[in-house]
Design a protein around this motif. Structure first.
Motif, PDB file in Angstrom:
ATOM      1  N   GLU A 811       0.829  -1.210   0.000  1.00  0.00           N
ATOM      2  CA  GLU A 811       0.000   0.000   0.000  1.00  0.00           C
ATOM      3  C   GLU A 811       0.863   1.259   0.000  1.00  0.00           C
ATOM      4  OE1 GLU A 811      -3.273   2.600   0.400  1.00  0.00           O
ATOM      5  OE2 GLU A 811      -3.429   0.433   0.180  1.00  0.00           O
ATOM      6  N   GLU A 847      -5.992   1.485  -8.843  1.00  0.00           N
ATOM      7  CA  GLU A 847      -5.903   0.760  -7.570  1.00  0.00           C
ATOM      8  C   GLU A 847      -5.799   1.727  -6.397  1.00  0.00           C
ATOM      9  OE1 GLU A 847      -2.827  -2.219  -5.173  1.00  0.00           O
ATOM     10  OE2 GLU A 847      -2.737  -2.137  -7.358  1.00  0.00           O
ATOM     11  N   ALA A 848      -4.967   2.760  -6.556  1.00  0.00           N
ATOM     12  CA  ALA A 848      -4.768   3.713  -5.462  1.00  0.00           C
ATOM     13  C   ALA A 848      -6.045   4.475  -5.143  1.00  0.00           C
ATOM     14  CB  ALA A 848      -3.644   4.681  -5.818  1.00  0.00           C
ATOM     15  N   SER A 851      -8.126   2.724  -2.635  1.00  0.00           N
ATOM     16  CA  SER A 851      -7.465   2.420  -1.372  1.00  0.00           C
ATOM     17  C   SER A 851      -8.353   2.757  -0.178  1.00  0.00           C
ATOM     18  CB  SER A 851      -6.151   3.202  -1.268  1.00  0.00           C
ATOM     19  OG  SER A 851      -5.592   3.080   0.022  1.00  0.00           O
ATOM     20  N   THR A 856      -3.761   8.018   0.446  1.00  0.00           N
ATOM     21  CA  THR A 856      -3.423   7.380  -0.830  1.00  0.00           C
ATOM     22  C   THR A 856      -4.492   7.679  -1.862  1.00  0.00           C
ATOM     23  OG1 THR A 856      -2.236   5.590   0.287  1.00  0.00           O
ATOM     24  CG2 THR A 856      -2.973   5.161  -1.957  1.00  0.00           C
ATOM     25  N   LYS A 857      -5.753   7.568  -1.463  1.00  0.00           N
ATOM     26  CA  LYS A 857      -6.857   7.817  -2.387  1.00  0.00           C
ATOM     27  C   LYS A 857      -6.839   9.257  -2.894  1.00  0.00           C
ATOM     28  CE  LYS A 857     -10.809   5.989  -1.308  1.00  0.00           C
ATOM     29  NZ  LYS A 857     -12.140   5.723  -0.696  1.00  0.00           N
TER      30      LYS A 857
END
Length: 874
Positions: A811, A847-848, A851, A856-857
Motif C-alpha cells: 500500500e 488501484e490507489a 485504497s 493514498t486515495k
C-alpha cells in the motif's frame, strides 16, 4: 589421540568434579583447533561403537552435534561452511558412521539422527549427499530393519524436514511421505516408531501440497493422522492433533470432505479431554479455523472491491460448529486454579483466545450463544464462574455489531465496576482486562454515562492493587483515554478545547506517576504499562489539560536529572538493565509531552531538555540512546528553525550515532533525526550537510549494516533536498545513481521478509524522488537546478511501472508512486508527453483510488486529474 583416549575424555564431560569437567572441555576445544577432521572421525567412531558405554556414545554424539550446529544463525552458517570445507573422505567417513549407528543406541532421542539431520542441512542445499533420503526411506520400509532402526531413521527424517527449506525436499516428497505413512500406520506395533513418524509428518507438511492435491493420497494421509488421534499413547495423540492443527492452516481448501465425519468430532472430543496437552490442540484447531476464515473474509472483501473472483472461498466451518464449540469453551473457562502460573499456557487461556477469535469470525451470531452463560454466572458465588463470565463478556465485545452490544455493555458496566473489588484477584484481573476491551471496542457504551466518575474512581483505586491487576488497569485507562479523545474531536482532527476526562485529568496523571514509582513496578511490566498509559493520556488530552501537561514535563525532566545521580551506585548487570529501562521510559514520556508543549513554553524547557538528552546520548545503553534521539526529534518539531542553536553541541553525538553501524536501532534513529532536522531547520541545515551526507553514504556502502536502515537513508535524501532546496545539487548525481541502483534491486520472492524489504526500498526511492523534485523546483518549474533531473525521468517512471506491475506491491509503495506521478506531471508536463499515459500508470492510479487509506486515495485522485489536464481532457 585415539579412540580410548577420546572415550576417557568423553566420560569426564559429565563428571561431578568441576576440575575434571573443565579439563575435558579444554581438551576437546584444543583437539578441534589442532585437528578437527581427526576429532570428528574419532567422535563418530565412538558413536558407532556398540561396545562403548552409553555415556561415552551419547557424549560423542552431543560433541559431534555441537561441531555441526549452533542456535545462532550466523554461527550455524559458519559451522556449515566449515563442514563443507572438510576433505570429502572425512565427511563421507563421519556420515557413514552416523548412518550405521541408527538403531544401535540405547538412549532416546537418537544422537546419530540429529547428527545426520545437521549434516544434511549443510550438504543438501549444496547439492551433496543425493542418496540420503532414499537411504533413510529404505531403512523405514525394509522389513529387515529393527524397531529402533526405523524409529531413529524417522527421527532423522523429521530433523531434516524441520530444518531444511521445503523447496529442497519437494522432489523427494513421495519417498518421504511413503516412509512416514508406513511408520504411522495403526498396525505399527511400536509406539516409539509411530511417534517418530507422526512428528516427522508434522515437520514435512509444508512440502506435501502435491500429495494433498491428489484425492487418493490425501485420503491416506488424513486416515493415518485421524487414526493416530485415537492412539492410547498420549504423545502420539498430541502429535497427531498437532498435525491436524497445521493441516488446517496449510490445506484448508481440501478439508471439506473430512470435516463432518472426522475433524469435527475428533477435535470436539479433544477439547473435552482431561489431558491438557490434548485439549490445547483441540482448541488450537478451531482457533486456526477462525484465523483462516477471517483471512478468507478479507480476501472476499478485497475481491469484491477489485471486481475479481476470490482466490479461495470460506466454508464457514466456525459458524456451523459455533453452537457446539461455545459450551465446551465456556466450560473450559471455569476450569482454572487461583494459583495457576500466569505465564503458563493452558486450556483455559487458550479457550479465552478461541472465544475471541470466534467472536471476530462469526460476529453477531455468537452473542446468543454466550450471553445466557454470562447472565447466569456473572454473580455466581464461585469465583471461577464469575471469572469465566467476565472473560466471556470481554471476549465477545469485538466482532459483533457495536450497536447490538452497546445497550448490553452499558447495563453490564456498573456490575463490572463493582467486580474490580471482588475478593478474588483472578476476577479483579479479568475485570480490568474486560473493561479495557469495552473501552476500546464499545466506547459509545461508556462515554457520557452517569457512572463515568464511578468508573474512573474505581480504576484509579485499583492501581494500588496487585501488579497483574494494576497493569490491566493501565491498559483500561489507555483505552478509555483514546475513546474519550476520539469522541471529542472535530471533523478537522483539531485538539479539542476540553473532553470528558478533563475534570479527572490531574488526578489520573498524578496516580499514574505514583504507580510508576511503585517498588514492585517491575512485576508484570507494571511500570512500563503505567508510563504507556501516561503517554497516551498526554497525547490524547484537551487544551484545558495543558497546565497539567506542563507540570508533567517538569516532573519528567526532574526524574531524568535524578537518574544520573543514581547511575554511579549501580552494581549488578540486572540493576543496570532496570536503570536503563527506566531512563528509556522517561525519555519516551518526555518525547510525548514535548509534542504538546506550546511555542510560548519552548524556551523554558528546551535548554533543560537538551541538557538531559545530550547526557543520555553520552551513555552506554543502546536503547537509551535510541529514545534520546527520538525525543530530540520531537523537540525539533516543536522548535522548528530555532533548534539551530543546538546543532553545534548535537553534531558530535549525531555523527557518532550515524557511524554506529553495529547497533542499527541507534543508527536508524539518527537517520530519522536527520530527516526531522531537514524539515525543521530548512536551509539552516546546509552547513552540516557535507558531514551528514558522507556518513549516510557510508551506511549505504557498509554491507554489514542491518538492511532495515538503508531504505531510511534513501528516503532521507528527499527530506534533505526539501530542506536545503537548490543547494542539494552538489549531491545530486551520486544520489540519483544510488536511487536508480536501489530501485532495480531483486529479491527472492519466496521470502516474505525480503518482499517487505523490497517494498520499503521502492517506497523510499519514490519518496526521495518526490523530495528531489519539490526541493529543486523552488519557485519555478524552469529552474536550472530542476532541469538537472530531466535525464533521470525515465528511471523514475520505470520504478513507478515496476511497482505497478508487481503483484506483491505494498500500500505504501502504491501511495508513494501515485504521489511521484502527480509531481512529475505537474513539474515536467511539457516533456513527459505520453510517457505517463500507459497501462501500468493507469492501473496503479485506479488501484490507489480504491485504497482504504484516505491519503493514498486523495493523492491518486489528484495525480489522475493532472494527467487529464496534460492530455487536454475536460
Amino acid at each position: 589421540m585415539d579412540d580410548s583416549h577420546v572415550i576417557a575424555i568423553l566420560e569426564k564431560t559429565i563428571s561431578p568434579d568441576q576440575n575434571e569437567l573443565q579439563a575435558a572441555q579444554r581438551f576437546l576445544e584444543q583437539a578441534a583447533q589442532q585437528n578437527l577432521p581427526l576429532l570428528l572421525k574419532l567422535l563418530s567412531d565412538v558413536l558407532r561403537n556398540v561396545n562403548c558405554s552409553n555415556v561415552a556414545r551419547m557424549q560423542a554424539g552431543l560433541q559431534l552435534k555441537n561441531f555441526l550446529y549452533a542456535k545462532e544463525e550466523s554461527i550455524r552458517q559458519d559451522f556449515q561452511r566449515r563442514w563443507l570445507q572438510l576433505p570429502d573422505d572425512v565427511r563421507v567417513y563421519v556420515k557413514r558412521n552416523c548412518l550405521e549407528t541408527l538403531g544401535t543406541e540405547a538412549t532416546r532421542p537418537s544422537q546419530a539422527a540429529q547428527c545426520i539431520g545437521y549434516c544434511a542441512c549443510a550438504e543438501l542445499p549444496a547439492g551433496l549427499w543425493p542418496d540420503l533420503i532414499v537411504t533413510l526411506c529404505h531403512n523405514v520400509l525394509n522389513e529387515a530393519s529393527t524397531e529402533t532402526q526405523r524409529e531413529a531413521t524417522l527421527e532423522a527424517i523429521g530433523y531434516i524436514c524441520q530444518d531444511l527449506e521445503p523447496e529442497l525436499l519437494v522432489a523427494q516428497h513421495n519417498e518421504i511421505i511413503t516412509a512416514i505413512v508406513r511408520g504411522m500406520n495403526k498396525d505399527e506395533r511400536s509406539e516409539h516408531v509411530r511417534l517418530a513418524a507422526t512428528q516427522a509428518l508434522l515437520n514435512s507438511l509444508e512440502f506435501l501440497r502435491a500429495n494433498f492435491e491428489k484425492e487418493n493420497e490425501r485420503h491416506v494421509i488424513m486416515q493415518v493422522v485421524c487414526e493416530a488421534t485415537q492412539s492410547t499413547n498420549l504423545q502420539v495423540r498430541v502429535a497427531a492433533m498437532q498435525n491436524l492443527v497445521k493441516i488446517m492452516s496449510l490445506y484448508y481448501q481440501f478439508m471439506e470432505q473430512y470435516m463432518a465425519q472426522a475433524l469435527f468430532p475428533i477435535t470436539l472430543e479433544a477439547m473435552k479431554s482431561n489431558e491438557d496437552t490434548v485439549a490445547l490442540q483441540g482448541v488450537e484447531f478451531w482457533s486456526n479455523v477462525c484465523d483462516e476464515e477471517m483471512d478468507l473474509a478479507i480476501e472476499m472483501q478485497d475481491a469484491m472491491e477489485q471486481a475479481r473472483t476470490p482466490r479461495s472461498f470460506s466454508k464457514f466451518y466456525a459458524r456451523g460448529a459455533l453452537q457446539y464449540l461455545v459450551p465446551v469453551l465456556l466450560q473450559r473457562l471455569t476450569q482454572q486454579d487461583e494459583n495457576d502460573d500466569e505465564d503458563e499456557w493452558n486450556p483455559c487461556k487458550a479457550s479465552g483466545v478461541c472465544l475471541m477469535l470466534l467472536s471476530n469470525c462469526c460476529e453477531n451470531t455468537i452473542v446468543q450463544h454466550v450471553m445466557p452463560f454470562i447472565s447466569e454466572h456473572i454473580a455466581s458465588t464461585d469465583w471461577r464462574f464469575r471469572d469465566a463470565a467476565v472473560m466471556a463478556f470481554g471476549a465477545i465485545v469485538e466482532g459483533p455489531d457495536p450497536e447490538a452490544l452497546k445497550q448490553v455493555a452499558a447495563q453490564a458496566m456498573p456490575l463490572l465496576i463493582s467486580l474490580l473489588n471482588d475478593s478474588s484477584v483472578v476476577v479483579r484481573d479479568t475485570t480490568a482486562w474486560a473493561i479495557s476491551r469495552v473501552c476500546e471496542h464499545l466506547s459509545d457504551a461508556i462515554i457520557g454515562q452517569p457512572w463515568m466518575q464511578q468508573l474512573i474512581e474505581a480504576l484509579l483505586a485499583s492501581l494500588d492493587g496487585e501488579p497483574r491487576v494494576a497493569t490491566n488497569i493501565c491498559w483500561a485507562l489507555g483505552s478509555l483515554t483514546e475513546a474519550a479523545y476520539d469522541a471529542a474531536q472535530t471533523e478537522y482532527d483539531e485538539e479539542p478545547p476540553t473532553y470528558c476526562l478533563s475534570p479527572f485529568f490531574p488526578q489520573i496523571v498524578g496516580k499514574l506517576l505514583a504507580t510508576t514509582n511503585r517498588s514492585d513496578g517491575n512485576v508484570n511490566n507494571l511500570r512500563s504499562a503505567a508510563y504507556e498509559a501516561l503517554m497516551g493520556l498526554i497525547k490524547s488530552s484537551g487544551k484545558d489539560c495543558y497546565p497539567v501537561v506542563r507540570q508533567t514535563t517538569v516532573e519528567v525532566l526532574h526524574r531524568l536529572h535524578r537518574t544520573f545521580a543514581l547511575e554511579s551506585a549501580l552494581q549488578s548487570a540486572n540493576e543496570k538493565m532496570m536503570f536503563h529501562d527506566m531512563q528509556s521510559l522517561l525519555c519516551a514520556t518526555l518525547q510525548s509531552v514535548l509534542r504538546k508543549v506550546t511555542p510560548e513554553d519552548v524556551p523554558v524547557i528546551a535548554d533543560q531538555s537538551m541538557e538531559v538528552l545530550l547526557q543520555m546520548l553520552g551513555g552506554s545503553s543502546r536503547a537509551v540512546q535510541e529514545d534520546a534521539l527520538m525525543a530530540i526529534a520531537s523537540l525539533t518539531e516543536v522548535m522548528q528553525d530555532q533548534f539551530a542553536k543546538y546543532m553545534d553541541v548535537l553534531r558530535p553525538f549525531l555523527y557518532q550515532a550515524l557511524e554506529n553501524h553495529s547497533e542499527y536501532q541507534v543508527c536508524t534513529a539518527a537517520v530519522g533525526l536527520v530527516g526531522d532536522l531537514a524539515r525543521s531547520l530548512g536551509p539552516k541545515l546546509g552547513p552540516f550537510c557535507d558531514d551528514i551526507m558522507i556518513r549516510l553514504g557510508q551506511i549505504l556502502g557498509d554491507e554489514s549494516v542491518n538492511k532495515e536502515v538503508k531504505p531510511q537513508v534513501l528516503s532521507v535524501f528527499g527530506d534533505i533536498a526539501l530542506g536545503i532546496g537548490p543547494s542539494f545539487t552538489k549531491y545530486l548525481e551520486p544520489v540519483l545513481q544510488t536511487l536508480k541502483q536501489a530501485s532495480e534491486a531483486q529479491v527472492d520472492k519466496s521470502d516474505l521478509d525480503l518482499v517487505d524489504y523490497l517494498n520499503d526500498l521502492w517506497s523510499s526511492c519514490l519518496e526521495a524522488y518526490t523530495g528531489l523534485i519539490q526541493g529543486l523546483k523552488g519557485e519555478s518549474n524552469n529552474s536550472a537546478e530542476l532541469q538537472m533531473l530531466q535525464p533521470h525521468l525515465e528511471a523514475m517512471l520505470a520504478l513507478v511501472c515496476t511497482v505497478a506491475n508487481d503483484p506483491d506491491h505494498s500500500e505504501s509503495a502504491v501511495g508513494a508512486a501515485a504521489g511521484l506521478i502527480g509531481d512529475l506531471v505537474t513539474t515536467f508536463s511539457p516533456i513527459l508527453g505520453s510517457l505517463v499515459d500507459n497501462k501500468s500508470v493507469n492501473d496503479l492510479l485506479t488501484e490507489a483510488k480504491k485504497s482504504k487509506h484516505s491519503k493514498t486515495k486523495a493523492v491518486a485522485q489528484w495525480a489522475a486529474k493532472e494527467i487529464k489536464k496534460l492530455k487536454g481532457a475536460p
